[in-house]
Design a protein around this motif. Structure first.
Motif, PDB file in Angstrom:
ATOM      1  N   TYR B 149     -68.404 -34.438  -6.635  1.00 48.18           N
ATOM      2  CA  TYR B 149     -69.782 -33.960  -6.156  1.00 48.18           C
ATOM      3  C   TYR B 149     -70.238 -32.389  -7.018  1.00 48.18           C
ATOM      4  N   ALA B 150     -71.359 -32.384  -7.158  1.00 49.24           N
ATOM      5  CA  ALA B 150     -71.817 -31.062  -7.707  1.00 49.24           C
ATOM      6  C   ALA B 150     -73.096 -30.865  -6.976  1.00 49.24           C
ATOM      7  N   ASP B 151     -73.699 -29.575  -6.783  1.00 52.78           N
ATOM      8  CA  ASP B 151     -75.236 -29.432  -6.226  1.00 52.78           C
ATOM      9  C   ASP B 151     -76.003 -30.030  -7.187  1.00 52.78           C
ATOM     10  N   PRO B 152     -77.211 -30.392  -6.772  1.00 56.79           N
ATOM     11  CA  PRO B 152     -78.235 -31.043  -7.434  1.00 56.79           C
ATOM     12  C   PRO B 152     -78.720 -30.576  -8.765  1.00 56.79           C
ATOM     13  N   ASP B 153     -78.675 -28.924  -8.703  1.00 51.00           N
ATOM     14  CA  ASP B 153     -79.132 -28.388 -10.095  1.00 51.00           C
ATOM     15  C   ASP B 153     -78.175 -28.475 -11.088  1.00 51.00           C
ATOM     16  N   THR B 154     -76.884 -28.602 -10.595  1.00 54.89           N
ATOM     17  CA  THR B 154     -75.795 -28.687 -11.518  1.00 54.89           C
ATOM     18  C   THR B 154     -75.851 -29.906 -12.099  1.00 54.89           C
ATOM     19  N   VAL B 155     -75.964 -31.050 -11.272  1.00 56.69           N
ATOM     20  CA  VAL B 155     -76.150 -32.481 -11.845  1.00 56.69           C
ATOM     21  C   VAL B 155     -77.223 -32.718 -12.680  1.00 56.69           C
ATOM     22  N   ALA B 156     -78.432 -31.761 -12.365  1.00 57.92           N
ATOM     23  CA  ALA B 156     -79.660 -32.016 -13.186  1.00 57.92           C
ATOM     24  C   ALA B 156     -79.503 -31.102 -14.675  1.00 57.92           C
ATOM     25  N   ARG B 157     -78.702 -30.338 -14.675  1.00 58.60           N
ATOM     26  CA  ARG B 157     -78.167 -29.663 -15.966  1.00 58.60           C
ATOM     27  C   ARG B 157     -77.458 -30.504 -16.671  1.00 58.60           C
ATOM     28  N   MET B 158     -76.432 -31.093 -16.130  1.00 59.18           N
ATOM     29  CA  MET B 158     -75.462 -31.946 -16.897  1.00 59.18           C
ATOM     30  C   MET B 158     -75.852 -33.232 -17.291  1.00 59.18           C
ATOM     31  N   ARG B 159     -76.841 -33.662 -16.655  1.00 57.09           N
ATOM     32  CA  ARG B 159     -77.637 -34.929 -17.144  1.00 57.09           C
ATOM     33  C   ARG B 159     -78.557 -34.625 -18.198  1.00 57.09           C
ATOM     34  N   ALA B 160     -79.086 -33.537 -18.379  1.00 55.37           N
ATOM     35  CA  ALA B 160     -79.716 -32.946 -19.419  1.00 55.37           C
ATOM     36  C   ALA B 160     -78.887 -32.603 -20.541  1.00 55.37           C
ATOM     37  N   ASN B 161     -77.852 -32.435 -20.431  1.00 56.06           N
ATOM     38  CA  ASN B 161     -76.828 -31.894 -21.639  1.00 56.06           C
ATOM     39  C   ASN B 161     -75.722 -32.807 -21.841  1.00 56.06           C
ATOM     40  N   HIS B 162     -76.234 -34.168 -21.393  1.00 59.81           N
ATOM     41  CA  HIS B 162     -75.098 -35.120 -21.598  1.00 59.81           C
ATOM     42  C   HIS B 162     -73.731 -35.031 -21.434  1.00 59.81           C
ATOM     43  N   GLN B 163     -73.737 -34.556 -20.030  1.00 58.78           N
ATOM     44  CA  GLN B 163     -72.174 -34.151 -19.872  1.00 58.78           C
ATOM     45  C   GLN B 163     -71.559 -35.375 -18.776  1.00 58.78           C
ATOM     46  N   ILE B 164     -72.459 -36.341 -18.608  1.00 61.59           N
ATOM     47  CA  ILE B 164     -71.956 -37.391 -17.564  1.00 61.59           C
ATOM     48  C   ILE B 164     -71.421 -38.495 -18.555  1.00 61.59           C
TER      49      ILE B 164
END
Lengths: 93, 230
Positions: B149-164
């Motif tokens: 789990y991470a908060d929505p802002d963190t997840v959005a940032r991670m997606r944009a930065n290709h961290q998933i």
């Protein structure tokens, strides 16, 4: 220095699904307890702490919660500080 | 020249031998590092293996992050070197703040020990260079707290930065966005719940874990400066 009793409650943040709470919530009606809602399961952490006053004790315990006792990514906490000696005096009077 | 791998052993770690065998079979040299040591030996890769570090007391990984070796592990990561946390190691990295988010109990409250299929979402990282985008990897999981789990802002940032980097094809544990493995912003730290070290030999049912471990070793070899005069 006074010895305070610190009590910390840690539970999953509101909005984060608590599968243990949900399971208990579903089990209680099976025993005939209706009207139960919002069951959350958490942890209770108790300890004694020497500090010069309640303010110092509270700030120390808050720091412990932030650094170790709770993971604030998924958990929230509440804490209480009780001066054991005052508590005892109160009970004796 | 071989990649040098340090495998951190906490009291309660139990996957360090599997890591040793798999990294060595793929050509690395390994050594164990006790959690109570203050400094890492001279290594290219650090592995935090699976298990139950410090008994998982309080929360998984919560106490391991305070082990003396973790300062040196954080410095290793800050220097841009490769760091991988597998299962309990992933939980430790999240608690230590070296990876975003946290691991919750599995949805359904079951300990899961089974094969899973993972999709490589981000190829070309030091951990996935041997894979193609969308490649499926068959790698087992073995955990109770793998529900990331991470908060929505963190997840959005991670997606944009290709961290998933890795997602489950079929989400086994309720993990947000089907996350099986994530990297830090810089891309040199990976945490994943599945166990690649248990899937590096066909006898064990899959060799797909070698894609991840082999990619790391390739990365180290490419980063090695050429010997003088060559």
């Amino acid at each position: 220095m006074t010895n305070f009793k610190a009590t910390v409650h840690v539970s999953l943040r509101s909005g984060i699904a608590d599968p243990q709470g949900l399971t208990i919530e579903r089990a209680l009606p099976a025993l005939g307890y209706t009207g139960v809602s919002g069951v959350r399961v958490g942890k209770l952490i108790e300890f004694g702490l020497d500090a010069s006053d309640a303010t110092e004790a509270e700030s120390k315990v808050g720091e412990m919660c932030e650094r170790l006792l709770a993971n604030t990514v998924i958990e929230s906490y509440t804490l209480s500080i009780v001066d054991e000696s005052e508590d005892l005096a109160g009970r004796e009077s | 020249m071989t990649a040098r791998v340090g495998i951190v052993v906490f009291p309660g770690s139990n996957c360090e031998l599997d890591c040793e065998r798999s990294f060595e079979r793929l050509g690395a040299s390994t050594e164990f590092v006790w959690h109570d040591d203050n400094t890492l030996p001279d290594v290219d890769i650090v592995v935090l293996p699976g298990g139950f570090a410090h008994g998982d007391y309080l929360r998984t990984g919560a106490l391991a992050r305070f082990s003396p070796i973790m300062h040196s592990v954080a410095e290793h990561a800050a220097a841009g070197k490769l760091l991988i946390g597998i299962c309990n190691g992933f939980q430790v990295l999240c608690e230590a703040g070296l990876l975003p988010g946290a691991l919750r109990k599995n949805e359904g409250l079951k300990f899961l020990c089974k094969w899973t299929e993972l999709r490589v979402e981000v190829p070309g990282t030091p951990f996935t260079a041997r894979a193609e985008r969308g490649q499926l990897l068959r790698i087992p999981i073995n955990h109770f707290e793998g529900n990331w789990y991470a908060d929505p802002d963190t997840v959005a940032r991670m997606r944009a930065n290709h961290q998933i980097v890795l997602r489950y094809v079929k989400n086994p544990n309720g993990s947000l966005d089907g996350v099986a493995g994530i990297s830090n912003e810089r891309g040199n730290v990976l945490g994943l719940m599945p166990h690649p070290e248990r899937a590096c030999e066909s006898l064990l049912g899959s060799e797909d874990g070698a894609v991840i471990i082999g990619s790391m070793l390739d990365h180290v070899m490419h980063m090695q400066p050429s010997p003088a005069g060559v």
